[in-house]
Design an enzyme around this catalytic site. Structure first.
Site, PDB file in Angstrom:
ATOM      1  N   ASP A 217      48.933  27.375  42.155  1.00 49.95           N
ATOM      2  CA  ASP A 217      50.001  27.804  43.043  1.00 49.95           C
ATOM      3  C   ASP A 217      50.270  26.884  44.232  1.00 49.95           C
ATOM      4  O   ASP A 217      51.404  26.462  44.459  1.00 49.95           O
ATOM      5  CB  ASP A 217      49.690  29.201  43.581  1.00 49.95           C
ATOM      6  CG  ASP A 217      49.384  30.205  42.491  1.00 49.95           C
ATOM      7  OD1 ASP A 217      49.042  29.806  41.377  1.00 49.95           O
ATOM      8  OD2 ASP A 217      49.472  31.404  42.764  1.00 49.95           O
ATOM      9  N   GLU A 445      35.774  33.989  41.393  1.00 46.88           N
ATOM     10  CA  GLU A 445      37.066  33.435  40.984  1.00 46.88           C
ATOM     11  C   GLU A 445      37.022  31.907  41.007  1.00 46.88           C
ATOM     12  O   GLU A 445      37.504  31.253  40.085  1.00 46.88           O
ATOM     13  CB  GLU A 445      38.144  33.953  41.934  1.00 46.88           C
ATOM     14  CG  GLU A 445      39.554  33.622  41.545  1.00 46.88           C
ATOM     15  CD  GLU A 445      40.571  34.255  42.485  1.00 46.88           C
ATOM     16  OE1 GLU A 445      41.781  34.059  42.253  1.00 46.88           O
ATOM     17  OE2 GLU A 445      40.175  34.945  43.460  1.00 46.88           O
TER      18      GLU A 445
END
Length: 480
Positions: A217, A445
Site C-alpha cells: 500500500d 503480520e
C-alpha cells in the site's frame, strides 16, 4: 450511510463450526504434543504446525478466512490465495472453499475484487466499508454482482497458482468435486481482464491503478505518483487505527489520497476505459505473479485434457515484456514503470525481487537478483527475512507497513523463486528464517527487519498458512 453506523439486523462476526472445522479440530488432536513426532518433523516444528493450524481455525468464519480477527474482518483477495496454499495441508476441501468463496464475488468483466465483504460485519468495523465502495450500484455496468458487496479494485493474481497447488494436494478429491472444472474458466476470465482492460500502457503488461492493488500500500515506490493526487480530507474515519499502532500504519495523507483515487474510479463506474487514472503503474511483482498464474492455468487445462498452449504462450510473452520494460540491469532489480510519464521508479523494493518466481527469466537476470538479495540493500542484520524496502534508502522505515518491515508472504515467494532457479541452499536459509520468525512472533503480520520485533497484527492468517506450507513441503519439491 455514515461509516460509523451499523445497518440494522446485521450481527457481529461470529465463527461457525461446520463439519469441515470439526475435521480440522480432529487433525489438531492428532498432532497432540504427547504424540511422537516423525523423524522428519522435529518437536519444535510439530508445535509450530499446531500453532499455525490454530490460527487458521480461529480466523475461519464458516466460509472463508479473515486475515485478522481485529484489523481485517472481511475476505481479502491475495490473502485468501496464500491461506488456501497453507490450508491444503489441513483440509483440501476447506482450501477449495476458500478460493471459491472469493470467486463468488467476481465481476462479469472478469475482475476479482480485492475485498469480498461479510454482511454480518458492522460497517464501522472497517474502512472503506461496503457503503463507500457501492459496488452493486456504482459497478453495475462493469458487471459487479448484486451480492456479495465487494470493493472495485483488485490485488495480485496469486489465485491460479493457489488453485493448482490445492488441486495437487489431493487430485482425487479435486476430481470428485469438479474443482478444476469450476475454477478454470473463472480464473481465465480474471487473467483476461488484466491482460486486456488493464494494459493501460500498451506494452502488454497489466497496470495497477491504486496503491492497494499491488498489495504494498504505502511503499516508497508509489510516493512520486501519489504526490500528483489531491487528497480527500475530512470525509472518512479510519477504523484501522482502533486496532493498529499509528506508527505501523499508512499516514492520514496516504489515506486521503487512497480515498480520492477510489472516489474518482467509482464515479466512472469502475470502468477502466472511462477513467482517467491519476495513478497507473506496471508493477513487477504483480506481473510476475500473473506469469506464474498463466503457467498454472496451462497445467490445469492440460490436466483436464484441454489445450493449454494459449496460457504457455502468454506466459512466455509476458516474461519477455517484463524483462524488456521493467528490468534495470544497473541496479540489479526490477522497477515499476510510471505510465504517466513512462519512467522507471527510482526506488528499490521487495517487489523488484519477486520476479524470481518466474521460471523463464534469463540466467543473468536471476544471478543479478540473487546478488541484490544478498547485498546491502536487502540483507538485514536482525532477521533472515527480506525487508520490503531498501535498507539504505532515505525513506526506509523499519516499522511503517510496506516502507521497510519484512513480510512473510514476500519471503515465501522469494523462497519459491530461489528453488525455482536451483538456489536451494539460499532457499533453505530463508525457509528456516520464515518458520522461525513466524513462531517466535506469534504469527505476526510483519517484523522489524533490523531487530526481528513482531509488528502489526498477531495471529495473522497468511503468516500461519505459509509457515505451515513450508513445514509440510519438501524443500526439493518441484515448483513447476
Amino acid at each position: 450511510m455514515p461509516a460509523h453506523r451499523r445497518p440494522r439486523g446485521r450481527r457481529p462476526l461470529r465463527p461457525r463450526l461446520p463439519e469441515e472445522v470439526r475435521r480440522v479440530k480432529t487433525l489438531l488432536d492428532r498432532l497432540a504434543p504427547h504424540d511422537r513426532p516423525a523423524p522428519t518433523a522435529p518437536a519444535d516444528h510439530l508445535t509450530l504446525r499446531r500453532g499455525a493450524a490454530r490460527v487458521l481455525l480461529g480466523n475461519w468464519t464458516g466460509t472463508s478466512t479473515v486475515p485478522s480477527r481485529t484489523l481485517y474482518p472481511h475476505q481479502w483477495s491475495w490473502d485468501s490465495a496464500f491461506v488456501a496454499i497453507g490450508l491444503r495441508h489441513l483440509s483440501v476441501r476447506r482450501a477449495q472453499q476458500e478460493l471459491e468463496s472469493l470467486l463468488a464475488g467476481q465481476w462479469a468483466d472478469g475482475r476479482l475484487p480485492h475485498i469480498v465483504f461479510n454482511p454480518e460485519v458492522p460497517y464501522g468495523a472497517y474502512f472503506p466499508s461496503p457503503d463507500f465502495w457501492q459496488s452493486s450500484r456504482a459497478g453495475r455496468a462493469a458487471g459487479a454482482p448484486a451480492s456479495p458487496e465487494t470493493s472495485g479494485i483488485v490485488q495480485p493474481p496469486v489465485h491460479a497458482l493457489a488453485a493448482w497447488l490445492v488441486h495437487r494436494a489431493d487430485p482425487a478429491e479435486s476430481a470428485r468435486r469438479g474443482f478444476l472444472e469450476r475454477v478454470l474458466p473463472r480464473l481465465t476470465a480474471w487473467h483476461d481482464y488484466l491482460l486486456t482492460r488493464r494494459d493501460l500502457g500498451g506494452g502488454g503488461l497489466a497496470a495497477v491503478v491504486h496503491p492497494w492493488e499491488p498489495g504494498m500500500d504505502n511503499s516508497p515506490a508509489w510516493d512520486r505518483a501519489l504526490a500528483r493526487v489531491e487528497p480527500d480530507t475530512g470525509t472518512f474515519r479510519r477504523a484501522d487505527l482502533d486496532h493498529g499502532d499509528p506508527a505501523d500504519r499508512p499516514t492520514d495523507l496516504d489515506y486521503g489520497r487512497y480515498v480520492r483515487l477510489v472516489t474518482t474510479y467509482r464515479a466512472a463506474g469502475y470502468d477502466d476505459r472511462a477513467t482517467t487514472h491519476r495513478f497507473a503503474l506496471e508493477d513487477p511483482a504483480f506481473n510476475a505473479l500473473l506469469i506464474t498464474g498463466e503457467l498454472a492455468l496451462a497445467r490445469m487445462a492440460g490436466h483436464l485434457g484441454r489445450d493449454g498452449a494459449r496460457h504457455t504462450a502468454r506466459a512466455a510473452e509476458l516474461t519477455r515484456r517484463l524483462v524488456d520494460r521493467l528490468w534495470d540491469d544497473t541496479a540489479g532489480v526490477f522497477r515499476a514503470r510510471d505510465l504517466t510519464d513512462g519512467t522507471l521508479v527510482g526506488r528499490r523494493g521487495v517487489a523488484g525481487l519477486l520476479p524470481l518466481v518466474v521460471p523463464g527469466l534469463p540466467e543473468d537476470v536471476v544471478h543479478a537478483l540473487t546478488r541484490t538479495l544478498d547485498g546491502p540493500h536487502f540483507r538485514a542484520p536482525g532477521t533472515g527475512l527480506v525487508p520490503s524496502h531498501d535498507l539504505t534508502g532515505a525513506d526506509f522505515d523499519p516499522h511503517r507497513y510496506w516502507r521497510g518491515p519484512a513480510w512473510f508472504n514476500t519471503a515465501w515467494l522469494v523462497e519459491r523463486g530461489l528453488r525455482t532457479h536451483g538456489r536451494h541452499a539460499r532457499a533453505r536459509t530463508l525457509r528456516e528464517a520464515l518458520v522461525t520468525e513466524a513462531g517466535r512472533t506469534g504469527f505476526a503480520e510483519y517484523v522489524d527487519p533490523l531487530t526481528g520485533e513482531g509488528r502489526g497484527a498477531r495471529q495473522f492468517s497468511w503468516t500461519a498458512a505459509l509457515a505451515l506450507d513450508l513445514l509440510h513441503t519438501d524443500e526439493k519439491e518441484p515448483t513447476r
